[in-house]
Structure formats: C-alpha cells, structure tokens
Write an enzyme that holds these catalytic residues in place. Sequence first.
Site, PDB file in Angstrom:
ATOM      1  N   LYS A 290      91.837  56.717  -1.632  1.00 57.70           N
ATOM      2  CA  LYS A 290      92.052  55.506  -2.439  1.00 57.70           C
ATOM      3  C   LYS A 290      92.167  54.276  -1.545  1.00 57.70           C
ATOM      4  O   LYS A 290      91.599  53.216  -1.843  1.00 57.70           O
ATOM      5  CB  LYS A 290      93.318  55.672  -3.310  1.00 57.70           C
TER       6      LYS A 290
ATOM      7  N   GLN B 193     101.605  57.882  -6.576  1.00 58.25           N
ATOM      8  CA  GLN B 193     100.881  59.157  -6.619  1.00 58.25           C
ATOM      9  C   GLN B 193     101.757  60.247  -7.237  1.00 58.25           C
ATOM     10  O   GLN B 193     102.927  60.392  -6.890  1.00 58.25           O
ATOM     11  CB  GLN B 193     100.448  59.539  -5.192  1.00 58.25           C
TER      12      GLN B 193
ATOM     13  N   ASP C 120      96.631  52.651 -12.983  1.00 54.02           N
ATOM     14  CA  ASP C 120      96.407  54.051 -13.374  1.00 54.02           C
ATOM     15  C   ASP C 120      96.267  54.171 -14.898  1.00 54.02           C
ATOM     16  O   ASP C 120      95.753  55.165 -15.400  1.00 54.02           O
ATOM     17  CB  ASP C 120      97.620  54.907 -12.976  1.00 54.02           C
TER      18      ASP C 120
END
Length: 286
Positions: free
Chosen positions: A53, A97, A120
């Site tokens: 990422k 995460q 997200d």
Amino acid sequence: MTAQLIDGNALSRKIRAEVAERVASLKGRGLQPGLAVVLVGENPASQVYVKHKVADCESTGMRSVLEKYDATLSEADLLARVRALNADPSIHGILVQLPLPPHIDAHKVIETISPAKDVDGFHVHSAGALMVGQPGFKPCTPYGCMKMLESIGCNPRGKNAVVIGRSNIVGKPMAMLLLQASATVTICHSATPDLAEHTRRADIVVAAVGKRNVLTADMVKPGAVVIDVGMNRDDAGKLCGDVDFAGVSQVAGWITPVPGGVGPMTRAMLLVNTLEAAERAAAAAV
Ligand code: GUN
C-alpha cells in the site's frame, strides 16, 4: 478454456496511471494527497499488505506515512493516534490494517476514523452512505469488482447477480453496489441450503467466502461473468481463489484469475479513494 480473462493487473495499471495524472494536477495546486497506514503487531500477511500500500502510493506521487506499533499498544493509545491523524491536514486517508490484536476493539477504532478520511470505506457512515446512495467511500474490493465489470462492458442493469458471502468488507457492500447498478441481487451464505440453485440462474457471480472450490463448473450458467474475491492456498501451497478456475473457465463467459484479478484492483481503488479524499479536501478549502 472458453472464458475470457478479466486482467486485474492490466486494469489496475491503467487506473494507477489515471491516479498519477490527477495527483500531478493536485500537486500543481500545492496539495499532495497523503495516506496514513497504521499497523499494530507483527502479522506477516499484514506486513506484506501495508508494504504494498505504501509503495503503491509513492509510485503515483502521493505521500504515505507508515506508523508501526508493537502488538502491546493499548487501545487508548491507538485511538489517540487516529484522532491525531484526523486532525492532520496533510493526511487525507487513514487506514488501520486489520486484524488488530485481540485486546483492541476494531469497531471502536474504525468508528474513530473521520468519515472524511475513511478510505477503506469501513466506517458506519460510509456503509450508511452506500446503503442510501449518498456520496461516501466505497470499500476497495467491491469497488474494484464493479470497475472490472465496467471494463468488459457488463452493465448489471436487469441482470441476476449472486454474491456468495455476507461480510461487511466485501459481500454486503458488493450486493449494495450491484443493487445500485440495478441488478437483481441475491446474497448467499453458509446457511443457504442449495447454493447451486441460485448460482445457476446468475449472469454475474461474485465469490467472496475465503474457501476453495465454493463455485464449480456445474454451478455456473454458460456465459456468466465470474468474479473471484477469494485468496486461499491449494494443497501444493499455491495461491488460489474461491472458484474452481480450471472447471469454471470452461463454462463462464468471463472470469477473474487468482492471482492477478481482484487483488491488484483492491490496491488500485485504495489509491482512488485516497485521491478523492484529497480532492474533496481541496474543494472544501476553496
Ligand atoms: N486487512 C486485510 N485487508 C484489509 C483492508 O483492505 N483494509 C484493512 N484496513 N485491513 C485489511
């Protein structure tokens, strides 16, 4: 094989190139999009994901900040970090995460992220916006699947779509996006008595269960579009999806491979969401 491949690598490259152009234009106006990625603990898979990422961001000219913490970080300290990132004007997207260590309530952490920075798309605000058709961040995996359908000229309007799996991250938002695109949507899950009865009528099947061979050739309508979100290992340790690729590709019209299908699209859509967060911040500042 009769099915045509939907190449996630090629499509994600195209999307990343478009993102890079829009990043350059924002930078020309004095704003560099910034993503903060927060990793707590040493989960090996998570370490690989966050590395990608961060590298993706940098390859498109965005800034990325990786904050790594020990697995012993307290929930209160993590929430304080998220609040600090919410208040940081150089950060437009925040990604914590998952999974988090068991002593931390992931839901509480996600709900602490500002909805304006929830790239997200996991916040209740984002899920609610998707449900009622308001602007918000779409979760990256289902968003990427919709882009794959678009790339092959598959308009879901009037089609039968079956989503296998009901997770908050993939199954439910995937169903919402297909519904928004005017498909007739069925969500199947572990308590569905006869999965094949549903999938055999589907023009579009999205498999998002996390189990090998959930979808086999006998369960697929000839010519259907099959999208495989699964990420599993076969007996030889080789990466594979939820779909029996060898069999289903003899029947389907289109199919996504694993690897090289949905995975790279998920990563690309995180960049799109981060860019959009920065563009919205820029528009709000005018
Ligand atoms: N863990 C595995 N996939 C994801 C993802 O897309 N976002 C976050 N935050 N954690 C993950």
